[in-house]
Design a protein around this motif. Structure first.
Motif, PDB file in Angstrom:
ATOM      1  N   ASN A  52      -6.862  37.270 -24.429  1.00 46.34           N
ATOM      2  CA  ASN A  52      -5.625  37.982 -23.939  1.00 46.34           C
ATOM      3  C   ASN A  52      -5.303  39.156 -25.849  1.00 46.34           C
ATOM      4  O   ASN A  52      -5.150  40.373 -24.827  1.00 46.34           O
ATOM      5  CB  ASN A  52      -4.444  37.848 -23.162  1.00 46.34           C
ATOM      6  CG  ASN A  52      -4.642  37.587 -21.917  1.00 46.34           C
ATOM      7  OD1 ASN A  52      -5.886  37.972 -21.034  1.00 46.34           O
ATOM      8  ND2 ASN A  52      -4.399  36.615 -21.142  1.00 46.34           N
ATOM      9  N   ALA A  55      -7.328  40.702 -25.729  1.00 46.12           N
ATOM     10  CA  ALA A  55      -8.325  42.646 -24.929  1.00 46.12           C
ATOM     11  C   ALA A  55      -7.092  43.100 -25.098  1.00 46.12           C
ATOM     12  O   ALA A  55      -7.858  44.600 -24.580  1.00 46.12           O
ATOM     13  CB  ALA A  55      -8.247  41.997 -23.709  1.00 46.12           C
ATOM     14  N   LEU A  57      -4.321  42.128 -23.852  1.00 50.83           N
ATOM     15  CA  LEU A  57      -3.250  42.743 -21.832  1.00 50.83           C
ATOM     16  C   LEU A  57      -1.916  41.970 -22.501  1.00 50.83           C
ATOM     17  O   LEU A  57      -1.174  41.427 -22.025  1.00 50.83           O
ATOM     18  CB  LEU A  57      -4.567  41.561 -22.227  1.00 50.83           C
ATOM     19  CG  LEU A  57      -5.414  41.831 -21.113  1.00 50.83           C
ATOM     20  CD1 LEU A  57      -6.271  41.069 -20.096  1.00 50.83           C
ATOM     21  CD2 LEU A  57      -5.721  42.990 -19.863  1.00 50.83           C
ATOM     22  N   PRO A  77      -5.699  48.554 -23.709  1.00 49.32           N
ATOM     23  CA  PRO A  77      -7.114  47.582 -23.677  1.00 49.32           C
ATOM     24  C   PRO A  77      -8.781  48.586 -23.441  1.00 49.32           C
ATOM     25  O   PRO A  77      -9.279  48.268 -24.069  1.00 49.32           O
ATOM     26  CB  PRO A  77      -7.127  46.719 -22.323  1.00 49.32           C
ATOM     27  CG  PRO A  77      -5.702  46.384 -22.210  1.00 49.32           C
ATOM     28  CD  PRO A  77      -4.831  48.441 -22.630  1.00 49.32           C
ATOM     29  N   LYS A  78      -8.468  49.487 -22.545  1.00 52.63           N
ATOM     30  CA  LYS A  78      -9.182  50.597 -22.674  1.00 52.63           C
ATOM     31  C   LYS A  78      -9.799  51.177 -23.469  1.00 52.63           C
ATOM     32  O   LYS A  78     -11.157  51.742 -23.151  1.00 52.63           O
ATOM     33  CB  LYS A  78      -8.979  51.411 -20.705  1.00 52.63           C
ATOM     34  CG  LYS A  78      -8.007  52.533 -21.690  1.00 52.63           C
ATOM     35  CD  LYS A  78      -7.698  53.641 -20.172  1.00 52.63           C
ATOM     36  CE  LYS A  78      -5.903  54.247 -20.803  1.00 52.63           C
ATOM     37  NZ  LYS A  78      -6.492  55.454 -21.099  1.00 52.63           N
ATOM     38  N   ARG A  80      -9.695  50.235 -26.486  1.00 55.56           N
ATOM     39  CA  ARG A  80     -10.703  49.281 -27.259  1.00 55.56           C
ATOM     40  C   ARG A  80     -12.108  48.298 -27.526  1.00 55.56           C
ATOM     41  O   ARG A  80     -12.794  48.074 -27.915  1.00 55.56           O
ATOM     42  CB  ARG A  80      -9.728  47.462 -27.326  1.00 55.56           C
ATOM     43  CG  ARG A  80      -8.601  47.891 -27.207  1.00 55.56           C
ATOM     44  CD  ARG A  80      -7.281  46.056 -27.685  1.00 55.56           C
ATOM     45  NE  ARG A  80      -6.225  46.288 -27.440  1.00 55.56           N
ATOM     46  CZ  ARG A  80      -5.835  45.416 -28.242  1.00 55.56           C
ATOM     47  NH1 ARG A  80      -6.003  44.517 -28.804  1.00 55.56           N
ATOM     48  NH2 ARG A  80      -4.271  45.758 -28.201  1.00 55.56           N
ATOM     49  N   ALA A  83     -15.197  44.795 -22.539  1.00 57.51           N
ATOM     50  CA  ALA A  83     -15.365  44.446 -21.530  1.00 57.51           C
ATOM     51  C   ALA A  83     -14.818  42.725 -21.287  1.00 57.51           C
ATOM     52  O   ALA A  83     -15.361  42.459 -22.181  1.00 57.51           O
ATOM     53  CB  ALA A  83     -16.922  45.072 -20.835  1.00 57.51           C
ATOM     54  N   MET A  84     -14.732  42.766 -20.944  1.00 59.36           N
ATOM     55  CA  MET A  84     -14.013  41.358 -20.344  1.00 59.36           C
ATOM     56  C   MET A  84     -14.640  40.851 -19.035  1.00 59.36           C
ATOM     57  O   MET A  84     -14.824  41.452 -17.395  1.00 59.36           O
ATOM     58  CB  MET A  84     -12.581  41.162 -20.626  1.00 59.36           C
ATOM     59  CG  MET A  84     -11.812  40.075 -19.911  1.00 59.36           C
ATOM     60  SD  MET A  84     -10.514  40.270 -20.601  1.00 59.36           S
ATOM     61  CE  MET A  84      -9.921  38.187 -20.708  1.00 59.36           C
TER      62      MET A  84
ATOM     63  N   LYS B 187      -5.851  42.426 -14.242  1.00 56.91           N
ATOM     64  CA  LYS B 187      -6.176  42.916 -16.186  1.00 56.91           C
ATOM     65  C   LYS B 187      -7.541  43.242 -15.839  1.00 56.91           C
ATOM     66  O   LYS B 187      -7.748  44.306 -17.164  1.00 56.91           O
ATOM     67  CB  LYS B 187      -6.210  41.608 -16.792  1.00 56.91           C
ATOM     68  CG  LYS B 187      -5.090  41.024 -16.693  1.00 56.91           C
ATOM     69  CD  LYS B 187      -5.172  39.730 -17.385  1.00 56.91           C
ATOM     70  CE  LYS B 187      -3.764  38.883 -17.807  1.00 56.91           C
ATOM     71  NZ  LYS B 187      -4.271  37.011 -17.993  1.00 56.91           N
ATOM     72  N   VAL B 191      -8.520  46.778 -18.286  1.00 59.81           N
ATOM     73  CA  VAL B 191      -9.974  46.748 -19.111  1.00 59.81           C
ATOM     74  C   VAL B 191     -11.156  47.744 -18.577  1.00 59.81           C
ATOM     75  O   VAL B 191     -10.888  48.564 -19.839  1.00 59.81           O
ATOM     76  CB  VAL B 191     -10.613  45.312 -19.568  1.00 59.81           C
ATOM     77  CG1 VAL B 191     -11.497  45.601 -20.278  1.00 59.81           C
ATOM     78  CG2 VAL B 191      -9.532  43.780 -19.592  1.00 59.81           C
ATOM     79  N   ASP B 192     -10.906  48.196 -17.754  1.00 60.13           N
ATOM     80  CA  ASP B 192     -11.809  49.062 -17.536  1.00 60.13           C
ATOM     81  C   ASP B 192     -10.669  50.416 -17.335  1.00 60.13           C
ATOM     82  O   ASP B 192     -11.848  51.381 -17.186  1.00 60.13           O
ATOM     83  CB  ASP B 192     -12.429  49.102 -15.440  1.00 60.13           C
ATOM     84  CG  ASP B 192     -13.270  48.765 -14.963  1.00 60.13           C
ATOM     85  OD1 ASP B 192     -13.871  48.603 -16.618  1.00 60.13           O
ATOM     86  OD2 ASP B 192     -12.870  48.574 -13.889  1.00 60.13           O
TER      87      ASP B 192
END
Lengths: 372, 290
Positions: A52, A55, A57, A77-78, A80, A83-84, B187, B191-192
């Motif tokens: 996390n 990521a 998060l 996160p977006k 970085r 993809a997760m 989450k 990330v998206d």
């Protein structure tokens, strides 16, 4: 450590604590482009928290995270370039499969044509073309996992993160999807950080394994190396199934000769240790634990190395799986397990000629648990 | 004997309450339906006269006002309660401090009787006692807030009081729904690259549609049967400006001495409720059989 420009991910002195509980302590980690790093450990070891943090998060309490050479600490996160894929798949429940895959692109401002071509590419690769109009609720677990991977793949990120993606699947599907992920990695040459508590998964997927316990990385290396040379009894017991046998003994130094003496049946069994690659110096009388993998405890008809001892041990439990017989043998007050040929006649209670190959043994300090 | 008892004791235990429900609920529904087809005044008369009472009901301006009020009150009460409840739930879902205490504060009005709510809001909204008097005493001598005594606006005071009472409950429903949303979905959306408002608008709120349905059903039946709130707050006034079907029925039965008319309005109300509840029950029961 690799140079920052060579490593796709570099973590420097990362620590994370919640209130006063330290979850991660001083983690240093770097992975090269194209590697498949598996973070493995029991629950609560901090592996998911570390993922996390990578990521974005969760914010680390201290330390830096570099992705593709850029400092990403504090970056959302977006941004970085990651993809997760999540354990619960985390598909958007009210959207079709196609929409699930392209929604992120749409939000990031991709054109319809771009979305369409990316969707075609990914759905072909994952063989989910026929599912694109369905809702997540209408899919099986394996199909959902493919969609979740599709959503990650359309991003074409520098780094893929997988958080226990196979844990919700049944055993057969898990093996299938495991192979699928491995094939995908080989084909795309993608860089992957993958979290799991399942050591089999770690061994079979990883190009590199990092075993975690209590918020630190205990050992890191190629799977075979971690398997053959565990740094302590925790790693030795965690990696490998059935687990490594532990036998207590002590070191006896006699001039130049080094032996490990094991009390057995009222007598003392001496195990020669001249060829054992001791990490440091050892003292006479040090209490040790001898670690022997079950596959080196075998019967008469299996080939064995030259460093071996032959014993008669009494079987207490036999489990057959078709290609092997997994046998528990009484060894003094304790038990050790071995793997015997399926053709061997084994009867509970009847002493069984057993050979123990010592060329692959590990020796640990009984006090610290560390490899000697 | 004991085997017979074991087999039949559940039925024996349930029988009295079943009989009571059959008689007092369904029996009286049937009786009301029958009376609505007669010319009963103060006392019931059992001579069937057809649908005269319904014809008269739909000709009465006061019934029209009551139905119109029900529409205004019902739509606003449901819409505002749902919107406010959802907003409160989303705000409360941001892992704030003292969430438990705040949740209780918002939920507490639901524990009150509508009579208490109505009486309290009658004082708050009374121009001589409540908000208007207070603001004037602060020096704004021209301040006017006389909705309670304005025939055009009085129905909106019922909406205010109803929303005050019900929105906390709706919030609790939505909060439970929000808490059951898989955190990993949020989450994944982060990330998206989906912004937080967009996550709520496109992903979370659409997944709450069952909660919307439950909330609307509960609020709709509250709206249709709301009687005590109006009685305590406005007494149906000024004039009959805030009459609802329930207060209309009460007035007909107990102050106008027109049982037939009351029974007809009660039957129409039952049909209205049934029109909402039956499809809902049907969908719920069908789901549980799947």
């Amino acid at each position: 450590m690799a140079e920052p420009d060579q490593s796709v991910l570099a973590i420097e002195k990362l620590s994370k604590s919640f209130q006063n509980t330290a979850v991660l302590t001083n983690i240093d980690l770097a992975i090269a482009e194209g590697s498949f790093l598996v973070l493995v450990g029991p629950s609560g070891c901090g592996k998911s928290t570390l993922l996390n943090c990578i990521a974005g998060l969760e914010e680390p309490s201290s330390g830096r995270i570099l992705i593709g050479g850029r400092d990403m600490t504090g970056v959302p996160p977006k941004d970085r370039d990651i993809a997760m894929v999540f354990q619960s798949y985390a598909l958007y429940p009210r959207m079709s499969v196609a929409k699930n895959i392209t929604f992120g692109m749409q939000v990031r401002g991709a054109t319809r044509a771009e979305q369409k071509s990316a969707l075609e590419r990914v759905s072909g690769m994952l063989k989910i073309d026929h599912l694109l109009e369905r809702r997540p609720a209408q899919l099986s677990g394996g199909q959902r996992q493919r969609v979740a991977m599709g959503r990650a793949l359309v991003r074409e990120p520098r780094l893929f993160l997988f958080d226990e993606p196979l844990s919700n699947l049944d055993a057969k599907l898990r093996v299938e999807m495991r192979a699928e992920i491995k094939r995908l990695h080989q084909r795309l040459g993608a860089s992957i950080v993958y979290v799991t508590h399942d050591q089999t998964e770690a061994m079979s997927l990883a190009t590199e394994v990092a075993v975690m316990e209590g918020g630190i990385i205990v050992q890191r290396g190629p799977p075979q190396e971690v398997y053959d040379y565990p740094v302590n009894t925790f790693v030795a017991g965690f990696i490998g199934s059935p687990a490594m046998n532990f036998i207590e003994g002590h070191i006896r130094k006699d001039g130049g000769a080094v032996r490990i003496e094991i009390p057995f049946d009222g007598k003392t069994m001496a195990v020669p240790a001249e060829h054992y690659p001791f990490v440091g110096s050892t003292e006479d009388g040090t209490k040790v634990i001898l670690g022997i993998r079950p596959e080196y405890v075998t019967g008469r008809d299996r080939a064995s190395g030259d460093e071996e001892v032959s014993l008669e041990l009494v079987p207490t439990l036999v489990e057959t799986n078709g290609f092997d017989q997994h046998v528990n043998l009484a060894f003094g007050p304790a038990e050790i397990s071995g793997r015997f040929s399926p053709r061997e006649q084994i009867e509970i209670g009847t002493p069984l000629p057993t050979r123990i190959d010592l060329s692959q043994m590990s020796v640990f300090d009984r006090k610290t648990g560390m490899r000697l | 004997m004991s085997a017979w008892l074991t087999r039949h004791i559940p039925k024996i235990a349930v029988a009295p309450s079943l009989a009571a429900v059959l008689f007092f609920v369904y029996g009286f529904i049937a009786w009301t339906g029958y009376v609505s087809l007669t010319r009963s005044r103060i006392l019931p008369r059992y001579q069937l006269e057809g649908l005269d009472q319904y014809a008269k009901l739909f000709r009465t301006p006061r019934w029209d006002v009551a139905m119109e009020n029900l529409l205004v009150f019902g739509v606003l009460f449901i819409a505002v309660s749902v919107a406010l409840g959802l907003l409160l739930a989303i705000l409360l879902d941001q892992r704030i401090r003292a969430e438990g205490a705040i949740r209780t504060v918002y939920l507490y009005p639901m524990a009150l009787s509508f009579i208490v709510t109505g009486t309290a809001w009658k004082w708050i909204l009374n121009p001589g006692l409540g908000i208007e008097a207070v603001v004037r005493s602060w020096g704004w001598e021209d301040f006017r807030f006389g909705w309670l005594v304005d025939p055009e606006l009085a129905i909106y005071t019922v909406v205010i009081a109803g929303v005050w009472q019900a929105s906390g409950f709706v919030m609790a429903l939505f909060l439970a729904g929000l808490r059951s949303v898989d955190q990993e979905i949020i989450k994944a959306a982060m990330v998206d690259g989906v912004s937080l408002p967009r996550i709520y608008a496109s992903i979370i709120i659409p997944s709450l549609s069952p909660v919307f349905l439950s909330a609307i059903i509960v609020l709709a039946h509250l709206a249709i049967k709301s009687f005590d709130l109006v009685i305590a707050l406005t007494g149906g006034g000024p004039g009959y400006a805030t009459d609802l079907p329930a207060t209309y029925m009460y007035a007909m039965a107990f102050s106008r001495g027109d049982l037939g008319q009351a029974a007809a309005s009660a039957t129409v109300m039952l049909m209205t409720v049934a029109a909402i509840i039956i499809p809902y029950l049907y969908s719920q029961l069908r789901q549980s059989h799947d």
